[in-house]
Design a protein around this motif. Structure first.
Motif, PDB file in Angstrom:
ATOM      1  N   LEU A   1       0.861  -1.186   0.000  1.00 15.53           N
ATOM      2  CA  LEU A   1       0.000   0.000   0.000  1.00 15.53           C
ATOM      3  C   LEU A   1       0.891   1.228   0.000  1.00 15.53           C
ATOM      4  CD1 LEU A   1      -2.703   1.551   0.326  1.00 15.53           C
ATOM      5  CD2 LEU A   1      -2.466   1.218   2.808  1.00 15.53           C
ATOM      6  N   VAL A   2       0.755   2.072  -1.025  1.00 20.58           N
ATOM      7  CA  VAL A   2       1.572   3.283  -1.158  1.00 20.58           C
ATOM      8  C   VAL A   2       0.691   4.501  -0.969  1.00 20.58           C
ATOM      9  CG1 VAL A   2       3.111   4.603  -2.657  1.00 20.58           C
ATOM     10  CG2 VAL A   2       3.102   2.098  -2.782  1.00 20.58           C
ATOM     11  N   LEU A   3       0.969   5.302   0.056  1.00 14.45           N
ATOM     12  CA  LEU A   3       0.280   6.579   0.245  1.00 14.45           C
ATOM     13  C   LEU A   3       0.998   7.651  -0.563  1.00 14.45           C
ATOM     14  CD1 LEU A   3      -0.762   4.823   2.619  1.00 14.45           C
ATOM     15  CD2 LEU A   3      -0.771   6.901   4.031  1.00 14.45           C
ATOM     16  N   GLY A   4       0.268   8.701  -0.936  1.00 12.51           N
ATOM     17  CA  GLY A   4       0.891   9.753  -1.735  1.00 12.51           C
ATOM     18  C   GLY A   4       1.509   9.183  -2.989  1.00 12.51           C
ATOM     19  N   ALA A   5       0.782   8.264  -3.649  1.00 13.94           N
ATOM     20  CA  ALA A   5       1.384   7.426  -4.686  1.00 13.94           C
ATOM     21  C   ALA A   5       1.643   8.141  -6.001  1.00 13.94           C
ATOM     22  CB  ALA A   5       0.498   6.202  -4.938  1.00 13.94           C
ATOM     23  N   ALA A   6       1.211   9.397  -6.147  1.00 13.13           N
ATOM     24  CA  ALA A   6       1.495  10.136  -7.383  1.00 13.13           C
ATOM     25  C   ALA A   6       2.617  11.147  -7.207  1.00 13.13           C
ATOM     26  CB  ALA A   6       0.238  10.845  -7.891  1.00 13.13           C
ATOM     27  N   GLY A   7       3.164  11.250  -6.006  1.00 15.02           N
ATOM     28  CA  GLY A   7       4.312  12.125  -5.790  1.00 15.02           C
ATOM     29  C   GLY A   7       5.597  11.445  -6.238  1.00 15.02           C
ATOM     30  N   GLY A   8       6.722  12.122  -6.047  1.00 14.61           N
ATOM     31  CA  GLY A   8       7.994  11.593  -6.513  1.00 14.61           C
ATOM     32  C   GLY A   8       8.347  10.255  -5.898  1.00 14.61           C
ATOM     33  N   VAL A   9       8.426  10.182  -4.561  1.00 15.39           N
ATOM     34  CA  VAL A   9       8.783   8.911  -3.926  1.00 15.39           C
ATOM     35  C   VAL A   9       7.649   7.906  -4.065  1.00 15.39           C
ATOM     36  CG1 VAL A   9      10.496   9.796  -2.298  1.00 15.39           C
ATOM     37  CG2 VAL A   9       8.081   9.807  -1.662  1.00 15.39           C
ATOM     38  N   GLY A  10       6.402   8.396  -4.082  1.00 15.72           N
ATOM     39  CA  GLY A  10       5.274   7.488  -4.225  1.00 15.72           C
ATOM     40  C   GLY A  10       5.287   6.746  -5.549  1.00 15.72           C
ATOM     41  N   LEU A  11       5.474   7.476  -6.641  1.00 15.48           N
ATOM     42  CA  LEU A  11       5.541   6.825  -7.953  1.00 15.48           C
ATOM     43  C   LEU A  11       6.738   5.885  -8.040  1.00 15.48           C
ATOM     44  CD1 LEU A  11       4.571   9.551 -10.586  1.00 15.48           C
ATOM     45  CD2 LEU A  11       3.368   7.422 -10.081  1.00 15.48           C
TER      46      LEU A  11
ATOM     47  N   ALA B   1       7.963   4.194  -5.588  1.00 14.66           N
ATOM     48  CA  ALA B   1       7.590   2.994  -4.842  1.00 14.66           C
ATOM     49  C   ALA B   1       6.629   2.124  -5.638  1.00 14.66           C
ATOM     50  CB  ALA B   1       6.967   3.385  -3.504  1.00 14.66           C
ATOM     51  N   VAL B   2       5.705   2.738  -6.370  1.00 13.30           N
ATOM     52  CA  VAL B   2       4.784   1.970  -7.217  1.00 13.30           C
ATOM     53  C   VAL B   2       5.570   1.188  -8.266  1.00 13.30           C
ATOM     54  CG1 VAL B   2       2.969   2.138  -8.963  1.00 13.30           C
ATOM     55  CG2 VAL B   2       2.797   3.491  -6.855  1.00 13.30           C
ATOM     56  N   GLU B   3       6.460   1.877  -8.988  1.00 12.92           N
ATOM     57  CA  GLU B   3       7.218   1.220 -10.054  1.00 12.92           C
ATOM     58  C   GLU B   3       8.122   0.123  -9.499  1.00 12.92           C
ATOM     59  OE1 GLU B   3       7.646   4.551 -13.530  1.00 12.92           O
ATOM     60  OE2 GLU B   3       9.168   4.535 -11.968  1.00 12.92           O
TER      61      GLU B   3
ATOM     62  N   VAL C   1      -4.169   7.965  -3.313  1.00 14.93           N
ATOM     63  CA  VAL C   1      -3.894   9.319  -3.798  1.00 14.93           C
ATOM     64  C   VAL C   1      -5.048  10.245  -3.419  1.00 14.93           C
ATOM     65  CG1 VAL C   1      -2.460   8.563  -5.739  1.00 14.93           C
ATOM     66  CG2 VAL C   1      -4.940   8.750  -6.026  1.00 14.93           C
ATOM     67  N   SER C   2      -4.877  11.546  -3.712  1.00 18.40           N
ATOM     68  CA  SER C   2      -5.862  12.535  -3.282  1.00 18.40           C
ATOM     69  C   SER C   2      -6.775  13.041  -4.397  1.00 18.40           C
ATOM     70  CB  SER C   2      -5.148  13.731  -2.633  1.00 18.40           C
ATOM     71  OG  SER C   2      -4.255  14.340  -3.554  1.00 18.40           O
ATOM     72  N   SER C   3      -6.625  12.521  -5.626  1.00 15.69           N
ATOM     73  CA  SER C   3      -7.487  12.975  -6.717  1.00 15.69           C
ATOM     74  C   SER C   3      -7.569  11.921  -7.805  1.00 15.69           C
ATOM     75  CB  SER C   3      -6.967  14.282  -7.318  1.00 15.69           C
ATOM     76  OG  SER C   3      -5.787  14.063  -8.077  1.00 15.69           O
ATOM     77  N   ASP C   4      -8.610  12.017  -8.629  1.00 12.05           N
ATOM     78  CA  ASP C   4      -8.759  11.092  -9.750  1.00 12.05           C
ATOM     79  C   ASP C   4      -7.605  11.243 -10.747  1.00 12.05           C
ATOM     80  OD1 ASP C   4     -11.142   9.975  -8.790  1.00 12.05           O
ATOM     81  OD2 ASP C   4     -12.370  11.524  -9.743  1.00 12.05           O
ATOM     82  N   GLU C   5      -7.158  12.483 -10.950  1.00 10.06           N
ATOM     83  CA  GLU C   5      -6.032  12.717 -11.860  1.00 10.06           C
ATOM     84  C   GLU C   5      -4.797  11.962 -11.386  1.00 10.06           C
ATOM     85  OE1 GLU C   5      -2.910  16.298 -13.092  1.00 10.06           O
ATOM     86  OE2 GLU C   5      -4.395  16.601 -11.512  1.00 10.06           O
ATOM     87  N   LYS C   6      -4.512  12.039 -10.082  1.00 13.11           N
ATOM     88  CA  LYS C   6      -3.348  11.348  -9.541  1.00 13.11           C
ATOM     89  C   LYS C   6      -3.530   9.837  -9.589  1.00 13.11           C
ATOM     90  CE  LYS C   6      -1.812  15.148  -6.563  1.00 13.11           C
ATOM     91  NZ  LYS C   6      -1.531  15.594  -5.174  1.00 13.11           N
ATOM     92  N   ALA C   7      -4.777   9.368  -9.441  1.00 14.44           N
ATOM     93  CA  ALA C   7      -5.032   7.932  -9.548  1.00 14.44           C
ATOM     94  C   ALA C   7      -4.677   7.424 -10.938  1.00 14.44           C
ATOM     95  CB  ALA C   7      -6.498   7.631  -9.230  1.00 14.44           C
ATOM     96  N   GLU C   8      -4.983   8.212 -11.967  1.00 12.28           N
ATOM     97  CA  GLU C   8      -4.659   7.809 -13.330  1.00 12.28           C
ATOM     98  C   GLU C   8      -3.143   7.743 -13.516  1.00 12.28           C
ATOM     99  OE1 GLU C   8      -4.851   6.497 -17.086  1.00 12.28           O
ATOM    100  OE2 GLU C   8      -6.497   6.620 -15.641  1.00 12.28           O
ATOM    101  N   VAL C   9      -2.413   8.692 -12.930  1.00 15.58           N
ATOM    102  CA  VAL C   9      -0.953   8.674 -13.018  1.00 15.58           C
ATOM    103  C   VAL C   9      -0.400   7.413 -12.355  1.00 15.58           C
ATOM    104  CG1 VAL C   9       1.152   9.835 -12.239  1.00 15.58           C
ATOM    105  CG2 VAL C   9      -0.742  11.183 -13.164  1.00 15.58           C
ATOM    106  N   ALA C  10      -0.948   7.050 -11.204  1.00 19.94           N
ATOM    107  CA  ALA C  10      -0.479   5.845 -10.504  1.00 19.94           C
ATOM    108  C   ALA C  10      -0.786   4.594 -11.309  1.00 19.94           C
ATOM    109  CB  ALA C  10      -1.126   5.761  -9.124  1.00 19.94           C
TER     110      ALA C  10
ATOM    111  N   ALA D   1      -4.272  -1.432  -8.238  1.00 18.90           N
ATOM    112  CA  ALA D   1      -5.523  -0.849  -7.755  1.00 18.90           C
ATOM    113  C   ALA D   1      -5.227   0.545  -7.223  1.00 18.90           C
ATOM    114  CB  ALA D   1      -6.150  -1.721  -6.671  1.00 18.90           C
ATOM    115  N   THR D   2      -6.227   1.410  -7.257  1.00 11.76           N
ATOM    116  CA  THR D   2      -6.074   2.761  -6.726  1.00 11.76           C
ATOM    117  C   THR D   2      -7.261   3.096  -5.839  1.00 11.76           C
ATOM    118  OG1 THR D   2      -7.191   3.778  -8.616  1.00 11.76           O
ATOM    119  CG2 THR D   2      -4.795   3.549  -8.760  1.00 11.76           C
ATOM    120  N   LEU D   3      -7.027   4.029  -4.928  1.00 12.51           N
ATOM    121  CA  LEU D   3      -8.126   4.595  -4.153  1.00 12.51           C
ATOM    122  C   LEU D   3      -7.846   6.078  -3.963  1.00 12.51           C
ATOM    123  CD1 LEU D   3      -7.511   5.158  -0.775  1.00 12.51           C
ATOM    124  CD2 LEU D   3      -6.976   2.743  -1.007  1.00 12.51           C
ATOM    125  N   VAL D   4      -8.919   6.852  -3.952  1.00 11.21           N
ATOM    126  CA  VAL D   4      -8.814   8.296  -3.745  1.00 11.21           C
ATOM    127  C   VAL D   4      -9.300   8.595  -2.333  1.00 11.21           C
ATOM    128  CG1 VAL D   4      -9.571  10.576  -4.511  1.00 11.21           C
ATOM    129  CG2 VAL D   4      -9.163   8.766  -6.194  1.00 11.21           C
TER     130      VAL D   4
END
Length: 332
Positions: A144-154, A156-158, A171-180, A187-190
């Motif tokens: 589980l990655v929090l802040g998953a669209a930020g620098g360290v978050g992305l 960690a996802v990769e 993540v905190s928005s639908d836009e950031k969910a798409e980036v993740a 899976a993503t959650l906002v």
């Protein structure tokens, strides 16, 4: 040369662009013409005197650079004028030139841009150290990655996907969910924005639990902190590892009874100290990152750039938690 200087503690608006004397490389050092400087959350803190290190003023923020060697100091081998490099320098990167310890510099491949090169080391080296050394990540585990669209978050996802994990990106928005999702998240959650009252915290914990599944998250990667920390901890698996990476939402206080009930670990992640204490292990991680970069399994996502004279705006963007991937200031 021009440099964006902090002359007194304060926010990005206190930074001033000034003409200063060119630095000169001493023994073991390289003089580097900066081409790009990535912005990270420590840049927000260091100009406010809230970071672990407080350099003497005036200083330029910016700890992650890419550039070209302009001069080589005494007792330096393996480098020559014109070589491309990347380096972690702590501060000083928001300037046209900077002196770098040769031992801290890494060659930048000719096919890579300065912007991407400046955006690689801090986030990916932090994340690979966190996941492998502190989190003991194994293929098939749930991350589980929090802040998953930020620098360290992305990052960690990769890296989670590169090592075979099931990755849930919060993540905190639908836009950031798409980036993740584009970065490989399964899976993503906002989540809503805090602060949360007791009921809000309980609802967020349930959101995390539903996303990771009934067995919980084997690893929680938390570069956010604040009111998000306890709900995420409540979604951890038996003998899971909760990785403490950063606190842009505030420093949380965790109820330690949860660690007993889940028999889980709370693990601090301080990559800079790790790199200094165990340079061989860090070098091995860096070599792995370059291999994964070549294989296309990781790739820095630079979402916005600013010129040096607008570097304060880049730090303000980071402070406002608007960053998606990496923010970079271009120089020259």
């Amino acid at each position: 040369m021009k440099a964006l200087l902090s002359r007194a503690p304060g926010g990005p608006e206190t930074l001033v662009l000034e003409e200063v004397a060119d630095p000169a490389p001493g023994p073991g050092q390289l003089l580097v013409r900066v081409k790009a400087c990535a912005i990270n959350y420590p840049d927000v803190l260091i100009i406010e005197d809230k970071y672990q290190f407080k350099p003497p003023r005036p200083f330029a923020p910016g700890g992650e650079i890419a550039g070209v060697v302009e001069a080589v100091g005494e007792a330096v081998s393996g480098w020559r004028e014109g070589d491309r490099l990347i380096a972690m320098i702590g501060h000083g990167g928001l300037a046209e030139k900077v002196v770098v310890a040769a031992a801290m510099a890494l060659p930048l491949p000719s096919e890579r841009s300065f912007e991407d090169g400046s955006a690689l080391i801090l986030t990916y080296a932090t994340s690979i150290h966190a996941l492998l050394d502190r989190g003991r990540l194994q293929a098939g585990q749930t991350l589980l990655v929090l802040g998953a669209a930020g620098g360290v978050g992305l990052a960690a996802v990769e890296l989670g996907k590169a090592y075979g994990a099931r990755v849930v990106a919060a993540v905190s928005s639908d836009e950031k969910a798409e980036v993740a999702r584009e970065a490989g998240a399964d899976a993503t959650l906002v989540y809503p924005r805090g602060p949360f009252d007791k009921e809000g915290s309980k609802a967020l914990a349930q959101l995390f639990k539903d996303a990771v599944g009934p067995n919980g998250a084997d690893i929680v990667y938390d570069p956010v902190g604040g009111d998000y920390a306890e709900p995420a901890l409540r979604a951890i698996a038996w003998e899971g590892r909760y990785l403490v990476v950063g606190f842009p939402a505030g420093i949380p206080k965790l109820p330690l009874n949860l660690t007993l009930l889940k028999s889980c670990d709370v693990c601090g992640v301080f990559w800079g100290a790790f790199a200094a204490r165990d340079p061989k292990a860090n070098a091995a991680h860096i070599a792995t990152l370059f291999r994964l970069w070549d294989e296309g399994k990781v790739a820095p996502k630079v979402s916005r750039t600013w010129p040096l004279e607008q570097g304060a705006e880049a730090i303000a963007w980071m402070a406002a938690r608007k960053a998606v991937g990496k923010l970079v200031v271009t120089v020259g």
